[in-house]
Design a protein around this motif. Sequence first.
Motif, short mmCIF file in Angstrom:
data_model
loop_
_atom_site.label_atom_id
_atom_site.label_comp_id
_atom_site.label_asym_id
_atom_site.label_seq_id
_atom_site.Cartn_x
_atom_site.Cartn_y
_atom_site.Cartn_z
N LYS A 74 -6.67 -50.56 -102.97
CA LYS A 74 -5.49 -50.17 -102.91
C LYS A 74 -4.74 -49.12 -103.77
CE LYS A 74 -3.90 -55.05 -101.97
NZ LYS A 74 -3.08 -56.10 -102.37
N GLN A 78 -0.42 -50.03 -102.11
CA GLN A 78 -0.72 -50.00 -100.52
C GLN A 78 -2.27 -50.23 -100.10
OE1 GLN A 78 1.97 -47.33 -98.17
NE2 GLN A 78 2.50 -46.51 -100.31
N ASP A 79 -2.65 -51.06 -99.19
CA ASP A 79 -3.90 -51.00 -98.61
C ASP A 79 -4.43 -49.95 -97.93
OD1 ASP A 79 -5.68 -51.80 -96.30
OD2 ASP A 79 -6.15 -53.30 -97.88
N THR A 82 -4.47 -49.18 -94.38
CA THR A 82 -3.41 -48.95 -93.65
C THR A 82 -2.91 -47.36 -93.97
OG1 THR A 82 -2.60 -51.03 -94.21
CG2 THR A 82 -0.96 -49.35 -93.79
N LEU A 83 -3.12 -46.77 -95.14
CA LEU A 83 -3.04 -45.42 -95.38
C LEU A 83 -3.92 -44.60 -94.55
CD1 LEU A 83 -2.62 -45.42 -99.31
CD2 LEU A 83 -0.93 -45.00 -97.71
N GLN A 86 -2.67 -44.15 -91.19
CA GLN A 86 -1.24 -43.07 -91.20
C GLN A 86 -1.89 -41.58 -91.18
OE1 GLN A 86 1.30 -44.36 -94.22
NE2 GLN A 86 1.37 -46.43 -93.64
#
Length: 264
Positions: A74, A78-79, A82-83, A86
């Motif tokens: 993280k 934020q995981d 997930t980043l 993006q």
Amino acid sequence: MSEHAIEVRDLTKVFGGNRLLFGGRRHKVVAVDAVTLALHKGETLAVVGESGSGKSTLARMLVGLEQPTSGDMKIAGQDASTLRGQGARAFGKIVQYVFQDPVASLNPRKTIGQILETPLKLLNGHDAIRSRARMAELLDAVQMPPNTLTRYPHEFSGGQAQRIAIARALAAEAEVLILDEPVSALDVSVQAQVLLLLQELKQTFGLSYLFISHDLAVVEAVADRVAVMRAGRLVEEAPVGTLFSNPADPYTVQLLASAPRLKN
């Protein structure tokens, strides 16, 4: 909100081990082996160990330059997966990497102004006017003159180039800086200046640092906590004062005994 700037659990990176075209497998190397670690907001966490201990591979995963084989990560709560989904920009707006060789890390074909302008426009959406104003602020923060913007990387000393590299990282307005041996390529007198600058910037911008280093004297001077790696594994983690005065792991004892620059 998370109190951690970075948090990893059982983070592992394996190179090789895949099948070859005509049979057999590539030699497998476990560069980082199930590391669990957290960088608290506003602190400097040093990661130390011998060459090949996995500390730089760990740093490259934290900044998104390498993808973990397994484990959880993280960044600012934020995981990381997930980043990654993006794109690189998502990582860049939160965490930035300052390289060991400052001159090599700067594009020799671009002026310093062009180098600093890129993250301001791409990551933060600044227009030309706002970019110029922000570049002036950044140069002032790293104690470089305004005419720096029109010059090229080869025109600067190692210490000056590292200040510019730090300014580039700050241009992204990231919360975390990964500092990979940031002063090891500099003269001793210049090292002290850059380390003092980093301390000042940390307070001014509210930064968190993950500081990769083999120089234990530098670590003792700048770190809040220290994590010791050996052969890809985390063998000890402690506040800097505790680790230097009362190391718990035999490997840490050996590292401290082999560092002649440490204070008595």
